[in-house]
Write a protein that holds these residues in place. Structure first.
Motif, PDB file in Angstrom:
ATOM      1  N   GLU A  62      43.990  47.223  49.276  1.00 25.31           N
ATOM      2  CA  GLU A  62      43.673  48.654  48.797  1.00 25.31           C
ATOM      3  C   GLU A  62      42.284  48.436  48.244  1.00 25.31           C
ATOM      4  OE1 GLU A  62      43.919  52.239  48.448  1.00 25.31           O
ATOM      5  OE2 GLU A  62      45.727  51.207  49.283  1.00 25.31           O
ATOM      6  N   HIS A  67      48.958  41.372  47.454  1.00 21.85           N
ATOM      7  CA  HIS A  67      49.709  42.494  48.021  1.00 21.85           C
ATOM      8  C   HIS A  67      49.711  42.543  49.512  1.00 21.85           C
ATOM      9  CE1 HIS A  67      51.718  43.925  44.258  1.00 21.85           C
ATOM     10  NE2 HIS A  67      50.816  43.627  43.736  1.00 21.85           N
ATOM     11  N   ASP A  75      61.927  45.151  52.690  1.00 22.52           N
ATOM     12  CA  ASP A  75      62.009  45.803  51.505  1.00 22.52           C
ATOM     13  C   ASP A  75      60.754  45.606  50.722  1.00 22.52           C
ATOM     14  OD1 ASP A  75      63.522  47.415  49.549  1.00 22.52           O
ATOM     15  OD2 ASP A  75      63.441  45.564  48.205  1.00 22.52           O
ATOM     16  N   ILE A  76      60.308  44.479  50.438  1.00 28.89           N
ATOM     17  CA  ILE A  76      59.073  44.253  49.764  1.00 28.89           C
ATOM     18  C   ILE A  76      57.722  44.802  50.655  1.00 28.89           C
ATOM     19  CG2 ILE A  76      57.173  42.366  49.220  1.00 28.89           C
ATOM     20  CD1 ILE A  76      59.764  40.597  49.220  1.00 28.89           C
ATOM     21  N   GLN A 129      57.729  47.767  51.983  1.00 27.43           N
ATOM     22  CA  GLN A 129      57.680  49.225  51.582  1.00 27.43           C
ATOM     23  C   GLN A 129      56.719  49.320  50.444  1.00 27.43           C
ATOM     24  OE1 GLN A 129      61.506  50.721  51.486  1.00 27.43           O
ATOM     25  NE2 GLN A 129      62.282  49.635  53.144  1.00 27.43           N
ATOM     26  N   HIS A 130      56.486  48.451  49.530  1.00 21.67           N
ATOM     27  CA  HIS A 130      55.760  48.827  48.435  1.00 21.67           C
ATOM     28  C   HIS A 130      54.733  47.863  48.229  1.00 21.67           C
ATOM     29  CE1 HIS A 130      59.510  50.379  47.226  1.00 21.67           C
ATOM     30  NE2 HIS A 130      60.030  49.293  47.549  1.00 21.67           N
ATOM     31  N   SER A 131      54.165  47.287  49.472  1.00 22.15           N
ATOM     32  CA  SER A 131      52.911  46.577  49.539  1.00 22.15           C
ATOM     33  C   SER A 131      52.289  46.570  50.672  1.00 22.15           C
ATOM     34  CB  SER A 131      53.138  45.256  49.131  1.00 22.15           C
ATOM     35  OG  SER A 131      53.910  44.646  50.035  1.00 22.15           O
ATOM     36  N   ASP A 132      51.067  45.789  51.001  1.00 20.44           N
ATOM     37  CA  ASP A 132      50.541  45.687  52.531  1.00 20.44           C
ATOM     38  C   ASP A 132      50.974  44.586  53.123  1.00 20.44           C
ATOM     39  OD1 ASP A 132      48.748  48.178  52.216  1.00 20.44           O
ATOM     40  OD2 ASP A 132      47.732  47.206  50.745  1.00 20.44           O
TER      41      ASP A 132
END
Length: 198
Positions: free
Chosen positions: A58, A100, A140-141, A143-146
């Motif tokens: 990001e 990330h 799963d990880i 889904q909340h990161s790149d």
């Protein structure tokens, strides 16, 4: 007035030529000077190095960052202490952005699993099962990161890692010797932060 965007970039490799050199330096040996002949000689070594992975995190908008963390930065100059504090905080944000955006690939993944086993050996079927479990966790990880990770079958992931010649298989038992485990530690450490909290 010119705005600046800082983009965290993760660069990962299937295989790194300098791992042996890194290991020597970490054990206290001095860095060797490189000559022009050595650089030219590298061409002969360029084989079976796999793929390079580049992920972008990001972007950090510098104006927005300072507006949020040091709102008066436009009106009055920051003190040396304030500036140093903000640069350190910004550096941490960049590093977190790189983390990330990690590209988990076959060799570090298989290496992490193998190094976590007793005597650094594991049955092939057990390794394949653990690759699948790690893929589930990575899904799963991600889904909340790149973060990116290999989504092909565990068998293909394993075959790709095995082709890097950092561990061996004999009679369906995967193992690594001391030198290989040292090298695998380097590769594992490129992704270990992804699994630290989970």
């Amino acid at each position: 007035e010119r705005n600046v965007m800082i983009v965290p970039v993760y660069i990962g490799y299937d295989h790194i030529m300098e791992v042996s050199t890194y290991m020597k330096e970490l054990s206290g040996q001095k860095k060797e000077k490189e000559s022009a002949w050595q650089v030219l000689g590298i061409v002969k070594k360029l084989r079976n190095f796999g793929q390079v992975f580049v992920n972008f995190g990001e972007p950090i908008n510098l104006k927005q960052y300072f507006d949020k963390h040091q709102p008066e930065w436009r009106e009055q100059a920051l003190t040396d202490q304030q500036f140093s504090s903000q640069v350190n905080d910004l550096a941490n944000n960049v590093m977190q952005g790189i983390n990330h955006a990690t590209a988990v690939n076959a060799l570090p993944l298989c290496g992490a699993i193998l190094l976590a086993t007793q005597a650094h050996q594991i049955g092939k079927q057990r390794l394949l099962t653990l690759i699948k479990l790690h893929q589930t966790l990575l899904a799963d990880i991600a889904q909340h990161s790149d973060i990116t990770y290999p989504t092909q079958s565990a068998e293909l992931i394993y075959e790709h890692a095995l082709a890097m010649n950092k561990f061996s298989e004999e009679n369906y038992v995967i193992s690594c010797d001391h030198k290989q485990s040292t090298h695998l530690t380097y590769y594992r450490n490129t992704i270990v932060h992804v699994f630290a909290l989970p």
